[in-house]
Scaffold this active site. Structure first.
Site, PDB file in Angstrom:
ATOM      1  N   LYS A   2       0.854  -1.177   0.000  1.00  0.00           N
ATOM      2  CA  LYS A   2       0.000   0.000   0.000  1.00  0.00           C
ATOM      3  C   LYS A   2       0.892   1.230   0.000  1.00  0.00           C
ATOM      4  O   LYS A   2       1.457   1.623   1.029  1.00  0.00           O
ATOM      5  CB  LYS A   2      -0.909   0.024   1.236  1.00  0.00           C
ATOM      6  CG  LYS A   2      -2.030   1.040   1.082  1.00  0.00           C
ATOM      7  CD  LYS A   2      -2.439   1.712   2.369  1.00  0.00           C
ATOM      8  CE  LYS A   2      -1.542   2.813   2.788  1.00  0.00           C
ATOM      9  NZ  LYS A   2      -1.402   3.942   1.853  1.00  0.00           N
ATOM     10  N   GLU A  25       9.697  16.510  15.024  1.00  0.00           N
ATOM     11  CA  GLU A  25      10.340  16.357  13.712  1.00  0.00           C
ATOM     12  C   GLU A  25       9.691  17.386  12.768  1.00  0.00           C
ATOM     13  O   GLU A  25       8.481  17.372  12.587  1.00  0.00           O
ATOM     14  CB  GLU A  25      10.044  14.928  13.252  1.00  0.00           C
ATOM     15  CG  GLU A  25      10.679  14.504  11.974  1.00  0.00           C
ATOM     16  CD  GLU A  25      10.169  13.125  11.544  1.00  0.00           C
ATOM     17  OE1 GLU A  25       9.019  12.751  11.870  1.00  0.00           O
ATOM     18  OE2 GLU A  25      10.927  12.435  10.862  1.00  0.00           O
ATOM     19  N   CYS A  50      13.506  10.774   6.895  1.00  0.00           N
ATOM     20  CA  CYS A  50      13.341  10.411   8.309  1.00  0.00           C
ATOM     21  C   CYS A  50      14.664  10.471   9.055  1.00  0.00           C
ATOM     22  O   CYS A  50      14.686  10.626  10.254  1.00  0.00           O
ATOM     23  CB  CYS A  50      12.741   9.022   8.413  1.00  0.00           C
ATOM     24  SG  CYS A  50      13.725   7.845   7.509  1.00  0.00           S
ATOM     25  N   GLU A  55       9.511   1.318  10.676  1.00  0.00           N
ATOM     26  CA  GLU A  55      10.504   2.390  10.524  1.00  0.00           C
ATOM     27  C   GLU A  55       9.726   3.678  10.686  1.00  0.00           C
ATOM     28  O   GLU A  55       8.958   4.049   9.796  1.00  0.00           O
ATOM     29  CB  GLU A  55      11.126   2.355   9.120  1.00  0.00           C
ATOM     30  CG  GLU A  55      11.738   1.032   8.714  1.00  0.00           C
ATOM     31  CD  GLU A  55      13.031   0.742   9.429  1.00  0.00           C
ATOM     32  OE1 GLU A  55      13.635   1.678   9.970  1.00  0.00           O
ATOM     33  OE2 GLU A  55      13.423  -0.433   9.476  1.00  0.00           O
TER      34      GLU A  55
END
Ligand code: NAD
Length: 403
Positions: free
Chosen positions: A98, A306, A208, A174
């Site tokens: 997906k 973040e 990331c 992750e």
């Protein structure tokens, strides 16, 4: 992928916005996972273990776990798929992928090429969807799916974990990061500046593992700022297919709002604007200047969250202990970077930084052979390397008796 690299790169530019050179590089990187895992698949073996019983032997068989659900983000629309798919196929698993709703075309192109390359039908299935939550829930709850591997935000990771509890599926995640980038007193300043630019501003800060907080030793701070800002002033914001472009837009309005709120909150609380700071609607939708903020402190939102955008917050420190304690002051732990020329400090800091991956005197860490993954709320499991394949296998013990 190599034969179609130009087309695949253009698809990434058109759906993600990153510059063509970066997109082209992403395809090289993405294809390297197929290369690496196809070689490593020859070494997916088990063990023969001596038994305490003289007439028995223990065999540990390593088997594919079964059909896997793969959920991927938009920031590396090709590589985030191949890093999982390469390992899954090497282990002998089939997949239902997906992709992020922002970047379905890269995934469909890969599925098309996999069919042309001779993958048996049903091994690579792509389920593009605008209703991520619905598809994610089905992948997590369906008993025929034996493992879900997802890359994305920590919030979505937690949701998927809860949804998977009904079938106790094997998971690997992750998730988000808040990477520290520490420039110690004994660092090579020019190399640290280049590493910081590469790590912080690759894909306009939407990776990331990108440096999210830059800690600079007091004695180097002013010189670092000068060189960092000077080099960043020579970058060009623009459309990805324009050759002059070095940096592209952020992905959507939601990302833009986060970027704006981090900058505004930091300035309100005393940060200095050293470069950029403005949205650039004159260039196009969702363009934001590469921005540098000085004198950032833990009181500001940007220290703890973040940003996932083109903003570099600079934080001063005066001792190694202070730098480590500030760097670890976050609930996530994906990547970290530091620059130092002192070998004993290098070991000490590498051991004490609470992250899954560390770049020492480099801002570039990711490759197919490296175990990729985080600690704390950045998730669990490893991608790339032999550990990446292990995550898609189970170990079955067979005891041979009466020998
Ligand atoms: P996201 O979590 O919103 O989306 C990631 C994927 O999850 C997409 O496919 C999305 O469609 C899907 N998704 C969203 N909501 C879902 C739901 N309710 N159920 C099931 N699936 C759902 O993340 P994002 O904002 O698109 O990506 C940025 C985040 O991803 C950042 O936090 C970044 O750090 C993280 N990221 C991590 C890595 C890594 O390797 N650790 C790599 C890239 C991005």
């Amino acid at each position: 992928m190599k034969e179609n690299q130009d087309d695949l790169a253009k698809i990434i530019v058109l759906e993600n916005g990153k510059p063509y050179a970066d997109a082209f590089g992403e395809i090289t990187y993405a294809a390297s996972f197929f290369q690496w895992f196809s070689e490593e698949s020859a070494r997916v073996n088990g063990d023969i273990i001596p038994s305490a019983n003289a007439t028995s032997k223990i065999l540990a068989l390593r088997q594919p776990i079964g059909p896997c659900g793969i959920i991927t983000p938009w920031n590396f629309p090709s590589a985030m798929i191949t890093r999982k798919l390469g390992a899954a196929v090497a282990a002998g698993c089939t997949t239902v992928i997906k992709p992020a709703s922002e970047t379905p075309l890269s995934a469909l192109a890969l599925a098309h090429l996999s069919e042309k390359a001779g993958f048996p039908k049903g091994v690579v299935n792509v389920l593009p969807s605008a209703t991520s939550a619905e598809v994610g829930k089905i992948l997590c709850e369906h008993p025929l799916i034996k493992k879900v591997s997802s890359t994305g935000s920590t919030g979505v990771g937690k949701l998927l974990m809860a949804q998977s509890s009904s079938t106790l599926k094997k998971l690997s995640f992750e998730l988000g990061g808040n990477a520290p980038f520490i420039v110690f007193e004994d660092a090579d300043l020019d190399k640290a500046v280049d590493g910081a630019i590469a790590s912080k501003f690759r894909s306009s800060g939407q990776t990331c593992i990108c440096a999210n907080r830059l800690f600079i030793h007091d004695s180097l701070y002013d010189e670092f700022v000068k060189k960092f800002v000077d080099k960043l002033s020579k970058t060009t914001l623009g459309f990805g297919l324009d050759e002059k472009t070095t940096h592209g837009p952020v992905i959507h309005e939601k990302s833009m709002s986060k970027v704006r709120s981090h900058i505004e909150n930091a300035i309100e609380k005393g940060a200095k604007l050293l470069l950029g700071g403005k949205r650039r609607e004159d260039i196009g939708e969702n363009f934001h200047e590469l921005t540098v903020l000085g004198d950032v402190t833990p009181k500001m939102k940007i220290f703890h969250e973040e940003t996932f955008g083109p903003v570099a917050p600079l934080i001063r420190f005066s001792s190694d202990e202070e730098a480590l304690s500030l760097a670890n002051d976050t609930e996530v732990g994906l990547a970290g970077y530091f620059y130092s020329s002192d070998i004993s400090k290098i070991f000490k800091v590498a051991e004490n930084l609470e992250v899954g991956m560390i770049g020492v005197n480099t801002g570039a860490i990711s490759e197919a052979a490296m175990p990729f993954g985080g600690v704390k709320e950045s998730g669990f499991g490893r991608e790339g390397s032999k550990f990446g394949i292990e995550d898609y296998t189970i170990v079955k013990s067979v005891v041979l008796g009466g020998l």
